[in-house]
Design an enzyme around this catalytic site. Sequence first.
Site, PDB file in Angstrom:
ATOM      1  N   GLU A  57       7.155   4.796   7.007  1.00 35.50           N
ATOM      2  CA  GLU A  57       6.832   6.149   6.178  1.00 35.50           C
ATOM      3  C   GLU A  57       7.617   7.126   6.753  1.00 35.50           C
ATOM      4  O   GLU A  57       7.819   7.594   7.847  1.00 35.50           O
ATOM      5  CB  GLU A  57       5.471   6.509   6.528  1.00 35.50           C
ATOM      6  CG  GLU A  57       4.362   5.436   5.736  1.00 35.50           C
ATOM      7  CD  GLU A  57       2.967   5.595   6.308  1.00 35.50           C
ATOM      8  OE1 GLU A  57       2.043   4.767   5.586  1.00 35.50           O
ATOM      9  OE2 GLU A  57       2.836   6.139   7.346  1.00 35.50           O
TER      10      GLU A  57
ATOM     11  N   THR B 154       0.916  -1.170   0.151  1.00 41.24           N
ATOM     12  CA  THR B 154       0.126   0.045  -0.053  1.00 41.24           C
ATOM     13  C   THR B 154       0.992   1.251  -0.134  1.00 41.24           C
ATOM     14  O   THR B 154       1.352   1.755  -1.083  1.00 41.24           O
ATOM     15  CB  THR B 154      -0.933   0.074   1.285  1.00 41.24           C
ATOM     16  OG1 THR B 154      -0.193  -0.092   2.430  1.00 41.24           O
ATOM     17  CG2 THR B 154      -2.006  -1.063   1.131  1.00 41.24           C
TER      18      THR B 154
ATOM     19  N   LYS C  98       3.945  -6.839   4.183  1.00 43.91           N
ATOM     20  CA  LYS C  98       3.703  -5.299   3.672  1.00 43.91           C
ATOM     21  C   LYS C  98       3.406  -4.586   5.007  1.00 43.91           C
ATOM     22  O   LYS C  98       2.889  -5.043   5.944  1.00 43.91           O
ATOM     23  CB  LYS C  98       2.533  -5.298   2.685  1.00 43.91           C
ATOM     24  CG  LYS C  98       1.230  -5.759   3.277  1.00 43.91           C
ATOM     25  CD  LYS C  98       0.236  -4.635   3.989  1.00 43.91           C
ATOM     26  CE  LYS C  98       0.387  -3.223   3.428  1.00 43.91           C
ATOM     27  NZ  LYS C  98      -0.672  -2.550   4.371  1.00 43.91           N
TER      28      LYS C  98
ATOM     29  N   THR D  41       1.381  -5.676  13.029  1.00 39.31           N
ATOM     30  CA  THR D  41       0.432  -4.724  12.671  1.00 39.31           C
ATOM     31  C   THR D  41       0.830  -4.491  11.160  1.00 39.31           C
ATOM     32  O   THR D  41       1.128  -3.400  10.576  1.00 39.31           O
ATOM     33  CB  THR D  41       0.769  -3.438  13.321  1.00 39.31           C
ATOM     34  OG1 THR D  41       1.072  -3.758  14.718  1.00 39.31           O
ATOM     35  CG2 THR D  41      -0.250  -2.217  13.222  1.00 39.31           C
TER      36      THR D  41
END
Lengths: 407, 407
Positions: free
Chosen positions: B278, B155, B181, B192
């Site tokens: 991120e 994603t 992922k 998670t």
Amino acid sequence: MATGKQDLDRLLPIEGVKIAAVQAGVRYANRYDVVVMALSAQCRTAGVFTQNAFCAAPVVLARQYLQSSQGRARYLLINTGNANAGTGQQGMADARNCCQSLAELTGVSADQVLPFSTGVIGERLPAQKIVAALPGAMDALQADNWLMAAKGIMTTDTRPKGLSVSLEHQGQRITVTGITKGAGMIKPNMATMLAFVATDADIAQELLQNLLRTAVEYSFNRITVDGDTSTNDCCMLVASGASGVVIDETDSDLLAQFSDLLNNLMIGLARQIIHDAEGARKFVTVQVNGGADSQECLKVAYAIAESPLVKTALTASDPNWGRILAAIGRAGVADLNVDLIDIYLGDVALVNQGGLAPDYTEAQGQSIMSQENIELRIELGRGQVSETVWTSDLSEEYVRINASYRS
Amino acid sequence: MATGKQDLDRLLPIEGVKIAAVQAGVRYANRYDVVVMALSAQCRTAGVFTQNAFCAAPVVLARQYLQSSQGRARYLLINTGNANAGTGQQGMADARNCCQSLAELTGVSADQVLPFSTGVIGERLPAQKIVAALPGAMDALQADNWLMAAKGIMTTDTRPKGLSVSLEHQGQRITVTGITKGAGMIKPNMATMLAFVATDADIAQELLQNLLRTAVEYSFNRITVDGDTSTNDCCMLVASGASGVVIDETDSDLLAQFSDLLNNLMIGLARQIIHDAEGARKFVTVQVNGGADSQECLKVAYAIAESPLVKTALTASDPNWGRILAAIGRAGVADLNVDLIDIYLGDVALVNQGGLAPDYTEAQGQSIMSQENIELRIELGRGQVSETVWTSDLSEEYVRINASYRS
């Protein structure tokens, strides 16, 4: 960035309390960085201190002095620019030295001077500079200097913070004035900041301490910017008695009235910290209702208020209810029945019984999220207890500030 | 941003497992967003699922099907672009519908198809699109498609993540290959993220589940990006038995060897998630030694790993030990004696017995903090237990990504 209004209302002087702010050059030149509050001999002082296991030297000393002097402090000596934290025995000696110097200058005992420091952690306190500034501070003491003091205790704050409230009782007026500082490293347990509050009511030491503890619990212990509890937080409450109005248990109505007044002032100060949170674009109230007990309400409120994903959605004005659901779901409430949960964004029902509310439209959510003040209300459907926590968003500016400021 | 190396080593096929990735247009066109893993009839499958109270529909269903089929899954059906979370009864029906369609197409029972979804929360799953893509997926099944699957489950990931390991036992080779992922909303309890791991070893269902649980505990349950636990996390372990090598308690050496192999593969996958966190500029290992028990080590490790102030200091390559001390101090370890605490940054002693280490220089600290891989070691001086957690920094880019992506 900051939210809410810029200007401070007038801060009312408290008879029995005089204040000076001077430039000592603790870290920067041309900046008011040492504040002295001189308390009359009638004053009683209560205090609440950080729960962080790493206490800064001034916190250790202030707690100790407050006890040995039985609340009869005569001076509060506050500096910014240096937190005197993580400085070991040297830090203790430096803090003691500053208190001793002011005590000698004024003829009080050393434990009647309470020290407070805020600023960079882990650097030695330039005690010499502070001591050198004390005679000038003594000359500058005035009753009407609260605003200057509010400016003098700022670090990354973008604006001074303070509030005055008062009430009439049988033709006599009681006033409470407080100032506070804090913008980052803000999380309850207790009061992750400095606050100095004074009243001219006449209140005995033990009651004063109880009133302070309660007020802090529902104000400074209900805010979070980043979940980081600082090593230096203190909140002090001084009662000078100069108004002649005695607050005690014999007049329970007046006691309740005063307690409300104090709680509201503290909540007002705590909210000012959140308005000035580092990089803040949003002022967010998270209210959790219908909990079985206070602890589970707070778990849910803080899981939301400290979720980086919820906070970045707030920055973006994105009504991202999935992130709110996910935060509630991981809050650690035992046997949480998600099918009972409702979420309101302002007056708009966002989530109904664990799913998207049938009448909700993205346009409604967007319109509320684009405002500066955002109210999130969670209904847990488990009991009658409510808790409210205030927080801010997480913006790129927060990262910028904290990736450059050495705190 | 991401850290570590860009390229994936070759992912080895596992006999008994075939894979297809296809473009179903779940959310975007021209993107591989549906992955099917076809398992031979000999395969046994174990699973570990998110602890979030808000479970997505596919999580509820996969857990239920795994139980009712007693681990005899024949297909794993994975989509990205939509998490099918917060979608209520409709979401359950949509997930069931997808599984049922694949079951009918292939002649297995519906509970032998386990569904997995990741992506946006709170929007209805476009089940039709997924169902329409299934015949094409059946035609595309191949053993050597792990890399494509790793790409197909991404994603906000910037790179595919996978690993293969193997061991020889009496002339026979056992191989384990896994993909995963995840880049944000990452915090243990459990896993998670999504991970799919398969081996050609022959392992009975109960042991397989135990091996998976242990491996997850020390890998995916030891990483955090932002402390946010997602609603959709799953980690599946498939054993095809095709190698002919039986792993069970009769050969405890082999069992231990295989368990190590699996644990290391899982840790490798978990670390890949942190490398791709991120906005990550840093890969940070937080090791806490000398704890009285595992729980207090983890409290300290996570207080550091999730502190916005520590994470922004990491972004800035600032050896800000005051923030680390403050995080340790608020971690909630009872009776913490701060005078026993040492902190090491790589090999450099930063804090010694609760204060700045005497020989430490800012230049030393800076030089280590400017590297991409940072190792923080905390010595608590309370006991013999150690724990390690992996995390990333908090950069402006993290905020940018999460203030724009609707997850």
